[in-house]
Write an enzyme that holds these catalytic residues in place. Structure first.
Site, PDB file in Angstrom:
ATOM      1  N   SER A   1      40.964 -21.553  46.158  1.00  0.00           N
ATOM      2  CA  SER A   1      39.524 -21.460  45.904  1.00  0.00           C
ATOM      3  C   SER A   1      39.103 -20.207  45.147  1.00  0.00           C
ATOM      4  CB  SER A   1      38.747 -21.566  47.215  1.00  0.00           C
ATOM      5  OG  SER A   1      39.295 -20.682  48.130  1.00  0.00           O
TER       6      SER A   1
ATOM      7  N   THR B   1      35.348 -16.688  42.590  1.00  0.00           N
ATOM      8  CA  THR B   1      35.632 -17.991  43.201  1.00  0.00           C
ATOM      9  C   THR B   1      35.873 -19.056  42.138  1.00  0.00           C
ATOM     10  OG1 THR B   1      34.776 -19.569  44.827  1.00  0.00           O
ATOM     11  CG2 THR B   1      33.194 -18.728  43.237  1.00  0.00           C
TER      12      THR B   1
ATOM     13  N   ARG C   1      28.512 -27.325  37.784  1.00  0.00           N
ATOM     14  CA  ARG C   1      27.926 -26.723  38.991  1.00  0.00           C
ATOM     15  C   ARG C   1      28.270 -25.233  39.087  1.00  0.00           C
ATOM     16  NH1 ARG C   1      29.851 -23.836  43.766  1.00  0.00           N
ATOM     17  NH2 ARG C   1      28.413 -24.265  45.444  1.00  0.00           N
TER      18      ARG C   1
ATOM     19  N   THR D   1      29.908 -16.021  51.563  1.00  0.00           N
ATOM     20  CA  THR D   1      30.864 -17.084  51.283  1.00  0.00           C
ATOM     21  C   THR D   1      30.339 -18.340  51.962  1.00  0.00           C
ATOM     22  OG1 THR D   1      33.168 -17.784  51.512  1.00  0.00           O
ATOM     23  CG2 THR D   1      32.293 -16.408  53.279  1.00  0.00           C
ATOM     24  N   GLY D   2      30.782 -19.474  51.480  1.00  0.00           N
ATOM     25  CA  GLY D   2      30.313 -20.718  52.080  1.00  0.00           C
ATOM     26  C   GLY D   2      29.594 -21.578  51.061  1.00  0.00           C
TER      27      GLY D   2
ATOM     28  N   THR E   1      35.919 -18.232  48.965  1.00  0.00           N
ATOM     29  CA  THR E   1      35.582 -17.204  47.987  1.00  0.00           C
ATOM     30  C   THR E   1      35.963 -15.838  48.524  1.00  0.00           C
ATOM     31  OG1 THR E   1      33.696 -18.440  47.203  1.00  0.00           O
ATOM     32  CG2 THR E   1      33.574 -16.057  46.935  1.00  0.00           C
TER      33      THR E   1
HETATM   34  N1  ASP Z   1      30.356 -19.726  47.817  1.00  0.00           N
HETATM   35  C1  ASP Z   1      31.266 -20.496  47.012  1.00  0.00           C
HETATM   36  C2  ASP Z   1      30.492 -21.455  46.179  1.00  0.00           C
HETATM   37  O1  ASP Z   1      29.582 -22.101  46.676  1.00  0.00           O
HETATM   38  C3  ASP Z   1      32.267 -21.252  47.799  1.00  0.00           C
HETATM   39  C4  ASP Z   1      33.103 -20.455  48.736  1.00  0.00           C
HETATM   40  O2  ASP Z   1      32.644 -19.540  49.425  1.00  0.00           O
HETATM   41  O3  ASP Z   1      34.283 -20.741  48.794  1.00  0.00           O
HETATM   42  O4  ASP Z   1      30.848 -21.623  45.041  1.00  0.00           O
END
Ligand code: ASP
Length: 327
Positions: A84, A205, A215, A238-239, A187
Protein backbone atom coordinates in the site's frame (compact mmCIF):
# COMPACT_ATOMS: atom_id res chain seq x y z
CA UNK A 1 1.24 -8.58 16.65
CA UNK A 2 3.04 -10.33 19.47
CA UNK A 3 5.84 -7.81 19.72
CA UNK A 4 3.49 -4.86 19.90
CA UNK A 5 3.76 -2.88 23.05
CA UNK A 6 1.14 -0.99 24.91
CA UNK A 7 1.18 2.64 25.81
CA UNK A 8 3.74 2.17 28.48
CA UNK A 9 6.36 4.75 27.84
CA UNK A 10 4.03 7.73 27.98
CA UNK A 11 2.68 6.78 31.36
CA UNK A 12 6.18 6.16 32.63
CA UNK A 13 7.40 9.54 31.52
CA UNK A 14 8.28 11.08 34.72
CA UNK A 15 9.88 13.61 36.80
CA UNK A 16 13.37 14.65 35.73
CA UNK A 17 13.73 18.33 34.87
CA UNK A 18 14.26 19.33 31.26
CA UNK A 19 17.69 20.74 30.52
CA UNK A 20 17.69 22.77 27.28
CA UNK A 21 19.75 21.20 24.50
CA UNK A 22 19.87 17.80 26.12
CA UNK A 23 17.52 14.93 25.42
CA UNK A 24 15.72 14.57 28.68
CA UNK A 25 12.47 13.69 30.35
CA UNK A 26 10.61 16.63 31.85
CA UNK A 27 8.08 17.05 34.61
CA UNK A 28 4.86 15.86 33.01
CA UNK A 29 2.48 17.90 35.12
CA UNK A 30 4.03 21.32 34.69
CA UNK A 31 2.26 23.16 31.86
CA UNK A 32 4.51 24.56 29.17
CA UNK A 33 7.50 22.44 30.06
CA UNK A 34 8.75 19.87 27.62
CA UNK A 35 7.31 16.50 28.52
CA UNK A 36 8.82 14.11 25.99
CA UNK A 37 12.12 13.26 24.41
CA UNK A 38 13.83 15.04 21.54
CA UNK A 39 14.40 14.18 18.80
CA UNK A 40 11.31 12.07 18.36
CA UNK A 41 10.01 10.27 15.27
CA UNK A 42 6.56 8.68 14.97
CA UNK A 43 5.14 6.64 12.10
CA UNK A 44 2.01 4.72 11.35
CA UNK A 45 1.87 0.92 11.31
CA UNK A 46 4.50 -1.82 11.62
CA UNK A 47 6.46 -0.49 8.68
CA UNK A 48 7.04 2.56 10.86
CA UNK A 49 9.81 0.68 12.65
CA UNK A 50 12.28 0.48 9.74
CA UNK A 51 11.13 3.89 8.51
CA UNK A 52 11.81 5.43 11.92
CA UNK A 53 15.22 3.77 11.99
CA UNK A 54 16.05 5.34 8.62
CA UNK A 55 14.84 8.74 9.81
CA UNK A 56 16.87 8.58 13.02
CA UNK A 57 19.95 7.52 11.05
CA UNK A 58 19.50 10.58 8.86
CA UNK A 59 19.27 12.84 11.91
CA UNK A 60 22.38 11.27 13.41
CA UNK A 61 24.19 11.90 10.13
CA UNK A 62 23.40 15.61 10.45
CA UNK A 63 20.20 15.77 8.40
CA UNK A 64 17.47 18.20 9.42
CA UNK A 65 13.97 17.11 10.39
CA UNK A 66 12.61 17.50 6.84
CA UNK A 67 15.45 15.33 5.53
CA UNK A 68 14.63 12.78 8.22
CA UNK A 69 10.90 12.48 7.46
CA UNK A 70 11.62 12.28 3.74
CA UNK A 71 14.35 9.65 4.12
CA UNK A 72 12.30 7.61 6.58
CA UNK A 73 9.33 7.05 4.30
CA UNK A 74 11.52 6.54 1.22
CA UNK A 75 12.46 3.31 2.94
CA UNK A 76 8.80 2.21 2.93
CA UNK A 77 8.37 3.30 -0.69
CA UNK A 78 10.93 0.65 -1.62
CA UNK A 79 9.58 -2.15 0.57
CA UNK A 80 8.49 -4.92 -1.79
CA UNK A 81 6.41 -6.54 0.96
CA UNK A 82 4.32 -3.43 1.39
CA UNK A 83 1.27 -3.46 -0.83
CA UNK A 84 0.00 0.00 0.00
CA UNK A 85 2.99 2.30 -0.38
CA UNK A 86 5.16 2.83 -3.46
CA UNK A 87 5.00 1.39 -6.96
CA UNK A 88 4.73 -2.17 -5.61
CA UNK A 89 1.38 -1.19 -4.05
CA UNK A 90 -1.94 -2.64 -5.15
CA UNK A 91 -3.33 -1.00 -8.29
CA UNK A 92 -6.59 0.74 -9.04
CA UNK A 93 -9.40 -1.15 -10.73
CA UNK A 94 -7.79 -0.60 -14.15
CA UNK A 95 -4.65 -2.37 -12.94
CA UNK A 96 -2.59 0.83 -12.67
CA UNK A 97 -0.71 1.82 -9.52
CA UNK A 98 -0.98 5.54 -8.78
CA UNK A 99 0.68 7.27 -5.87
CA UNK A 100 -0.08 10.15 -3.49
CA UNK A 101 2.40 11.85 -1.13
CA UNK A 102 2.88 15.00 0.91
CA UNK A 103 5.54 16.64 3.02
CA UNK A 104 5.31 19.61 5.37
CA UNK A 105 7.64 21.48 7.64
CA UNK A 106 6.67 23.36 10.78
CA UNK A 107 7.22 26.76 9.16
CA UNK A 108 4.26 26.15 6.83
CA UNK A 109 6.24 25.05 3.75
CA UNK A 110 4.57 22.11 2.09
CA UNK A 111 4.37 20.15 -1.13
CA UNK A 112 2.44 17.23 -2.47
CA UNK A 113 1.80 15.04 -5.48
CA UNK A 114 -1.37 13.16 -6.31
CA UNK A 115 -2.37 10.47 -8.80
CA UNK A 116 1.19 10.19 -10.05
CA UNK A 117 2.52 7.23 -12.06
CA UNK A 118 5.95 5.68 -12.62
CA UNK A 119 7.69 7.61 -9.86
CA UNK A 120 9.56 5.46 -7.36
CA UNK A 121 9.77 8.12 -4.67
CA UNK A 122 6.67 10.34 -4.66
CA UNK A 123 7.74 11.78 -1.30
CA UNK A 124 10.88 13.20 -2.92
CA UNK A 125 8.78 14.57 -5.75
CA UNK A 126 6.49 16.19 -3.15
CA UNK A 127 9.54 17.79 -1.58
CA UNK A 128 10.63 19.06 -5.00
CA UNK A 129 7.19 20.63 -5.43
CA UNK A 130 7.66 22.29 -2.03
CA UNK A 131 11.16 23.54 -2.71
CA UNK A 132 11.35 24.06 -6.47
CA UNK A 133 7.94 25.39 -7.49
CA UNK A 134 5.63 28.21 -6.39
CA UNK A 135 2.87 25.59 -5.90
CA UNK A 136 1.78 23.20 -3.18
CA UNK A 137 0.31 20.35 -5.23
CA UNK A 138 0.89 18.77 -8.61
CA UNK A 139 -1.27 15.94 -9.91
CA UNK A 140 -1.34 13.26 -12.56
CA UNK A 141 0.51 13.76 -15.83
CA UNK A 142 1.66 17.22 -14.75
CA UNK A 143 3.33 15.74 -11.68
CA UNK A 144 4.95 13.06 -13.83
CA UNK A 145 6.24 15.65 -16.30
CA UNK A 146 7.62 17.67 -13.41
CA UNK A 147 9.42 14.56 -12.14
CA UNK A 148 11.01 14.05 -15.55
CA UNK A 149 12.02 17.71 -15.66
CA UNK A 150 13.63 17.32 -12.23
CA UNK A 151 15.71 14.43 -13.55
CA UNK A 152 13.80 11.60 -11.87
CA UNK A 153 13.91 8.30 -13.74
CA UNK A 154 10.56 6.89 -14.86
CA UNK A 155 9.94 3.32 -13.73
CA UNK A 156 8.42 0.68 -15.98
CA UNK A 157 4.68 0.52 -15.49
CA UNK A 158 4.23 -3.06 -14.40
CA UNK A 159 2.74 -4.54 -11.26
CA UNK A 160 4.95 -6.17 -8.67
CA UNK A 161 4.48 -9.97 -8.55
CA UNK A 162 2.50 -9.78 -5.29
CA UNK A 163 0.30 -6.93 -6.52
CA UNK A 164 -0.30 -8.74 -9.82
CA UNK A 165 -1.38 -11.90 -8.05
CA UNK A 166 -3.74 -10.00 -5.78
CA UNK A 167 -5.16 -8.00 -8.66
CA UNK A 168 -5.82 -11.12 -10.74
CA UNK A 169 -7.70 -12.62 -7.79
CA UNK A 170 -9.66 -9.42 -7.27
CA UNK A 171 -10.68 -9.32 -10.94
CA UNK A 172 -12.56 -12.59 -10.55
CA UNK A 173 -15.32 -10.80 -8.65
CA UNK A 174 -14.23 -7.16 -9.08
CA UNK A 175 -16.12 -6.30 -5.94
CA UNK A 176 -15.08 -3.11 -4.27
CA UNK A 177 -15.35 -3.05 -0.52
CA UNK A 178 -12.54 -1.76 1.68
CA UNK A 179 -11.42 -4.42 4.12
CA UNK A 180 -10.57 -2.92 7.46
CA UNK A 181 -6.90 -3.08 8.42
CA UNK A 182 -5.97 -5.49 5.69
CA UNK A 183 -5.15 -4.52 2.15
CA UNK A 184 -6.54 -1.05 2.17
CA UNK A 185 -5.06 0.85 5.06
CA UNK A 186 -1.32 0.92 5.34
CA UNK A 187 -0.21 4.37 4.34
CA UNK A 188 2.89 5.56 6.10
CA UNK A 189 2.49 8.88 7.83
CA UNK A 190 5.53 10.12 9.73
CA UNK A 191 5.79 13.11 12.06
CA UNK A 192 8.94 14.17 13.84
CA UNK A 193 10.56 16.73 16.08
CA UNK A 194 14.24 17.60 16.08
CA UNK A 195 16.39 18.41 19.10
CA UNK A 196 15.40 22.09 18.82
CA UNK A 197 11.68 21.42 18.72
CA UNK A 198 11.21 21.92 14.95
CA UNK A 199 8.52 19.73 13.48
CA UNK A 200 8.01 18.11 10.08
CA UNK A 201 5.90 15.38 8.58
CA UNK A 202 5.54 13.16 5.52
CA UNK A 203 2.89 10.87 4.17
CA UNK A 204 3.02 8.48 1.20
CA UNK A 205 0.70 5.83 -0.19
CA UNK A 206 -0.55 3.95 -3.21
CA UNK A 207 -4.00 4.66 -1.80
CA UNK A 208 -6.92 2.32 -1.64
CA UNK A 209 -6.58 -0.93 -3.52
CA UNK A 210 -8.89 -1.18 -6.55
CA UNK A 211 -9.98 2.44 -6.24
CA UNK A 212 -11.49 4.19 -9.26
CA UNK A 213 -8.88 5.43 -11.69
CA UNK A 214 -8.17 9.03 -10.76
CA UNK A 215 -9.17 8.68 -7.12
CA UNK A 216 -7.05 10.73 -4.73
CA UNK A 217 -7.05 10.08 -0.99
CA UNK A 218 -6.25 12.14 2.06
CA UNK A 219 -2.49 11.58 2.03
CA UNK A 220 -1.50 14.32 -0.45
CA UNK A 221 -4.06 16.79 0.88
CA UNK A 222 -2.42 19.17 3.31
CA UNK A 223 -4.68 19.32 6.35
CA UNK A 224 -6.28 15.94 5.72
CA UNK A 225 -3.49 13.33 5.73
CA UNK A 226 -0.86 15.62 7.22
CA UNK A 227 -0.55 18.94 8.99
CA UNK A 228 2.39 20.50 10.81
CA UNK A 229 2.73 23.78 12.65
CA UNK A 230 5.82 24.60 14.69
CA UNK A 231 3.71 26.72 17.04
CA UNK A 232 1.48 23.81 18.03
CA UNK A 233 2.32 20.33 16.82
CA UNK A 234 1.82 17.85 14.00
CA UNK A 235 -0.66 15.19 12.99
CA UNK A 236 -0.96 12.52 10.33
CA UNK A 237 -3.65 10.08 9.30
CA UNK A 238 -4.18 6.65 7.83
CA UNK A 239 -7.31 4.83 6.84
CA UNK A 240 -10.18 5.51 4.51
CA UNK A 241 -9.10 8.78 2.92
CA UNK A 242 -12.60 9.94 2.10
CA UNK A 243 -13.57 9.81 5.77
CA UNK A 244 -10.47 11.78 6.75
CA UNK A 245 -10.87 14.43 4.04
CA UNK A 246 -14.47 15.02 5.15
CA UNK A 247 -13.29 16.29 8.52
CA UNK A 248 -9.92 17.79 7.48
CA UNK A 249 -8.55 15.35 10.06
CA UNK A 250 -4.93 16.38 10.58
CA UNK A 251 -5.67 20.09 10.52
CA UNK A 252 -8.51 19.54 12.96
CA UNK A 253 -6.18 17.79 15.39
CA UNK A 254 -3.55 20.53 15.23
CA UNK A 255 -6.22 23.17 15.76
CA UNK A 256 -7.68 21.28 18.71
CA UNK A 257 -4.18 21.13 20.20
CA UNK A 258 -3.87 24.87 19.60
CA UNK A 259 -6.97 25.29 21.72
CA UNK A 260 -5.35 23.35 24.54
CA UNK A 261 -6.20 19.70 23.95
CA UNK A 262 -3.45 17.15 24.46
CA UNK A 263 -2.54 15.13 21.35
CA UNK A 264 -4.50 12.20 22.77
CA UNK A 265 -7.60 14.28 23.44
CA UNK A 266 -7.34 15.88 19.99
CA UNK A 267 -7.04 12.49 18.23
CA UNK A 268 -10.02 11.16 20.16
CA UNK A 269 -12.13 14.19 19.30
CA UNK A 270 -11.18 13.88 15.62
CA UNK A 271 -12.20 10.22 15.59
CA UNK A 272 -15.55 11.13 17.19
CA UNK A 273 -16.05 13.83 14.57
CA UNK A 274 -15.18 11.38 11.81
CA UNK A 275 -17.67 8.87 13.16
CA UNK A 276 -20.38 11.51 13.29
CA UNK A 277 -19.77 12.62 9.69
CA UNK A 278 -19.46 9.23 7.99
CA UNK A 279 -22.07 6.59 7.35
CA UNK A 280 -21.38 2.83 7.51
CA UNK A 281 -18.77 3.30 10.19
CA UNK A 282 -18.45 -0.46 10.69
CA UNK A 283 -16.72 -0.56 7.29
CA UNK A 284 -14.47 2.43 7.90
CA UNK A 285 -11.11 2.35 9.59
CA UNK A 286 -9.15 5.54 10.20
CA UNK A 287 -6.36 6.28 12.62
CA UNK A 288 -4.61 9.46 13.72
CA UNK A 289 -1.19 10.08 15.21
CA UNK A 290 -0.17 13.40 16.76
CA UNK A 291 2.55 15.17 18.67
CA UNK A 292 2.52 18.57 20.33
CA UNK A 293 5.24 21.12 20.95
CA UNK A 294 5.72 19.75 24.44
CA UNK A 295 6.65 16.34 23.07
CA UNK A 296 3.43 14.61 24.13
CA UNK A 297 2.10 11.94 21.78
CA UNK A 298 -1.43 10.83 20.97
CA UNK A 299 -2.98 8.17 18.76
CA UNK A 300 -6.53 6.96 18.26
CA UNK A 301 -8.45 4.97 15.68
CA UNK A 302 -12.03 4.11 14.84
CA UNK A 303 -11.54 0.35 15.19
CA UNK A 304 -8.90 -1.75 16.95
CA UNK A 305 -5.85 -2.76 14.95
CA UNK A 306 -4.08 0.56 14.38
CA UNK A 307 -0.54 0.77 15.67
CA UNK A 308 2.41 3.09 15.33
CA UNK A 309 6.14 3.18 15.87
CA UNK A 310 7.83 5.68 18.16
CA UNK A 311 11.56 6.29 17.99
CA UNK A 312 14.09 8.36 19.89
CA UNK A 313 17.84 8.36 19.31
CA UNK A 314 18.07 5.21 21.40
CA UNK A 315 14.72 3.41 21.14
CA UNK A 316 12.20 2.32 18.52
CA UNK A 317 8.97 0.74 19.77
CA UNK A 318 5.75 -0.47 18.26
CA UNK A 319 2.69 0.69 20.20
CA UNK A 320 -0.95 -0.35 19.87
CA UNK A 321 -3.30 2.59 19.53
CA UNK A 322 -6.52 2.63 21.48
CA UNK A 323 -9.67 2.91 19.44
CA UNK A 324 -13.23 4.16 19.72
CA UNK A 325 -14.75 0.70 19.45
CA UNK A 326 -12.27 -0.81 21.89
CA UNK A 327 -11.13 2.04 24.14
N1 ASP B 1 -5.32 7.02 3.62
C1 ASP B 1 -5.03 6.26 2.44
C2 ASP B 1 -5.95 6.66 1.34
O1 ASP B 1 -7.14 6.81 1.57
C3 ASP B 1 -5.14 4.79 2.63
C4 ASP B 1 -4.32 4.21 3.72
O2 ASP B 1 -4.18 4.76 4.82
O3 ASP B 1 -3.77 3.15 3.49
O4 ASP B 1 -5.50 6.76 0.23
Amino acid sequence: MSQRRKFIKQSLMGSALFIPGITAIAEAKTPGLFKGEKPLILSTWNHGLPANAAAVKKLKAGGNIVDAVETGVRDTELDMNNLSVGLQGLPDREGITTLDASIMSGDGSCGSVAFVRQVKHPITLARMVMENTPHVMLAGEGARQFAIAQGMPMEKEELSPKAKEAYEKWKVTSKYKPIINIENHDTIGMIGMDANGNLAGSCTTSGLAYKMHGRVGDSPIIGAGLFVDNEVGAATATGLGESIIRICGSFLIVELMRQGRTPQEACEEAVKRLISKNKNISDIQAGFLAINKEGEVGAYAVHPGFNYAKATLTSNDLIDSRSHFNP
